[in-house]
Design a protein around this motif. Structure first.
Motif, PDB file in Angstrom:
ATOM      1  N   UNK A 166      47.910  48.309  70.711  1.00  0.00           N
ATOM      2  CA  UNK A 166      49.222  49.007  70.736  1.00  0.00           C
ATOM      3  C   UNK A 166      48.878  49.840  71.889  1.00  0.00           C
ATOM      4  N   UNK A 167      49.933  49.686  72.880  1.00  0.00           N
ATOM      5  CA  UNK A 167      49.864  50.798  74.131  1.00  0.00           C
ATOM      6  C   UNK A 167      50.961  51.712  74.140  1.00  0.00           C
ATOM      7  N   UNK A 168      50.909  52.970  74.475  1.00  0.00           N
ATOM      8  CA  UNK A 168      51.840  53.960  74.282  1.00  0.00           C
ATOM      9  C   UNK A 168      51.977  54.837  75.633  1.00  0.00           C
ATOM     10  N   UNK A 169      52.831  55.175  76.042  1.00  0.00           N
ATOM     11  CA  UNK A 169      53.205  56.021  77.231  1.00  0.00           C
ATOM     12  C   UNK A 169      53.326  57.743  76.794  1.00  0.00           C
ATOM     13  N   UNK A 170      53.176  57.861  75.758  1.00  0.00           N
ATOM     14  CA  UNK A 170      53.341  59.437  75.108  1.00  0.00           C
ATOM     15  C   UNK A 170      52.643  60.419  75.989  1.00  0.00           C
ATOM     16  N   UNK A 171      51.452  60.175  76.210  1.00  0.00           N
ATOM     17  CA  UNK A 171      50.669  61.072  76.851  1.00  0.00           C
ATOM     18  C   UNK A 171      51.103  61.196  78.440  1.00  0.00           C
ATOM     19  N   UNK A 172      51.539  59.983  79.175  1.00  0.00           N
ATOM     20  CA  UNK A 172      51.918  60.156  80.486  1.00  0.00           C
ATOM     21  C   UNK A 172      53.235  60.935  80.475  1.00  0.00           C
ATOM     22  N   UNK A 173      54.129  60.782  79.483  1.00  0.00           N
ATOM     23  CA  UNK A 173      55.584  61.309  79.694  1.00  0.00           C
ATOM     24  C   UNK A 173      55.108  62.967  79.483  1.00  0.00           C
ATOM     25  N   UNK A 174      54.154  63.290  78.583  1.00  0.00           N
ATOM     26  CA  UNK A 174      53.859  64.712  78.503  1.00  0.00           C
ATOM     27  C   UNK A 174      53.180  65.377  79.529  1.00  0.00           C
ATOM     28  N   UNK A 175      52.344  64.706  80.127  1.00  0.00           N
ATOM     29  CA  UNK A 175      51.788  65.172  81.699  1.00  0.00           C
ATOM     30  C   UNK A 175      52.946  65.294  82.703  1.00  0.00           C
ATOM     31  N   UNK A 176      53.759  64.565  82.678  1.00  0.00           N
ATOM     32  CA  UNK A 176      55.051  64.337  83.340  1.00  0.00           C
ATOM     33  C   UNK A 176      55.744  65.646  83.586  1.00  0.00           C
ATOM     34  N   UNK A 177      55.817  66.342  82.556  1.00  0.00           N
ATOM     35  CA  UNK A 177      56.617  67.603  82.033  1.00  0.00           C
ATOM     36  C   UNK A 177      55.852  68.811  82.927  1.00  0.00           C
ATOM     37  N   UNK A 178      54.940  68.627  83.647  1.00  0.00           N
ATOM     38  CA  UNK A 178      54.040  69.696  84.199  1.00  0.00           C
ATOM     39  C   UNK A 178      53.910  70.694  83.395  1.00  0.00           C
ATOM     40  N   UNK A 179      53.008  70.726  82.507  1.00  0.00           N
ATOM     41  CA  UNK A 179      52.436  72.094  81.743  1.00  0.00           C
ATOM     42  C   UNK A 179      51.901  72.945  82.518  1.00  0.00           C
ATOM     43  N   UNK A 180      52.180  74.148  82.515  1.00  0.00           N
ATOM     44  CA  UNK A 180      51.158  75.361  83.051  1.00  0.00           C
ATOM     45  C   UNK A 180      49.791  75.495  82.498  1.00  0.00           C
ATOM     46  N   UNK A 181      48.899  75.867  83.424  1.00  0.00           N
ATOM     47  CA  UNK A 181      47.397  75.800  82.821  1.00  0.00           C
ATOM     48  C   UNK A 181      47.464  76.600  81.609  1.00  0.00           C
ATOM     49  N   UNK A 182      48.036  77.961  81.540  1.00  0.00           N
ATOM     50  CA  UNK A 182      48.066  78.710  80.310  1.00  0.00           C
ATOM     51  C   UNK A 182      49.040  78.471  79.021  1.00  0.00           C
ATOM     52  N   UNK A 183      49.731  77.396  79.336  1.00  0.00           N
ATOM     53  CA  UNK A 183      50.759  77.103  78.259  1.00  0.00           C
ATOM     54  C   UNK A 183      50.017  76.194  77.440  1.00  0.00           C
ATOM     55  N   UNK A 184      50.432  76.148  75.939  1.00  0.00           N
ATOM     56  CA  UNK A 184      49.880  75.471  75.043  1.00  0.00           C
ATOM     57  C   UNK A 184      51.081  74.924  74.079  1.00  0.00           C
ATOM     58  N   UNK A 185      51.130  73.555  73.782  1.00  0.00           N
ATOM     59  CA  UNK A 185      52.133  73.061  72.884  1.00  0.00           C
ATOM     60  C   UNK A 185      51.590  72.726  71.620  1.00  0.00           C
TER      61      UNK A 185
END
Length: 175
Positions: free
Chosen positions: A1-20
């Motif tokens: 099973x292949x997902x694109x979940x984390x690719x989409x997450x990184x596309x949101x451009x999280x700042x280095x000091x931001x945590x979700x």
């Protein structure tokens, strides 16, 4: 099973000091509850901790269809709020520094006034001492000038007039 979940997450451009913080829980009815909490360590404002997490409750297929579109919209607003809080806090710190600078300036400005008053009081005290010894001319000379202490000009003129009245004004008086 292949997902694109984390690719989409990184596309949101999280700042280095931001945590979700992402929490997923399955309900008895087959739906899932997805909770996403945004934390920005750079924002020191305590009000940022009041912002609630974004919660999705739906069947997995429905969350798959709208999760990234909804989270991008909602988190964009949250990011704007937290950034505004951070800016506000920085401006408060800047205002405190300016206020402290003004306070130190005013205390420095008060020092010369105190020194001037001390100089005036010392000169008048010396004049009092000489007057008590009967040395009216010397006392008159020790009274400061009205130009040097304009706020005491009336007192100085009156004092000099009183002392000069004590002089022996005779043309051939003995000294």
């Amino acid at each position: 099973m292949e997902t694109n979940f984390f690719k989409y997450l990184t596309a949101i451009n999280l700042a280095p000091d931001v945590e979700w913080v992402l929490a997923v829980k399955q309900t008895a009815s087959g739906s899932i509850v997805v909770s996403v909490l945004y934390k920005d360590a750079a924002c020191g404002d305590k009000a940022a901790k009041v912002i609630p997490p974004l919660v999705f409750t739906a069947p997995p297929e429905k969350i798959d269809a709208c999760f990234f579109a909804d989270i991008t919209t909602a988190m964009g607003t949250t990011v704007d709020i937290i950034n505004s809080m951070g800016q506000y806090q920085k401006q408060q710190e800047k205002a405190k520094q300016v206020a402290q600078g003004e306070k130190s300036k005013s205390s420095k400005a008060d020092k010369p006034k105190a020194e001037v008053l001390d100089k005036y009081a010392a000169a008048m005290q010396k004049a009092d001492e000489l007057e008590a010894q009967g040395k009216f001319r010397d006392a008159w000379m020790k009274v400061p000038s009205a130009q040097e202490f304009p706020e005491h000009a009336e007192d100085i003129r009156a004092r000099k007039a009183a002392l000069s009245a004590q002089f022996d004004n005779g043309l051939f008086s003995t000294i």
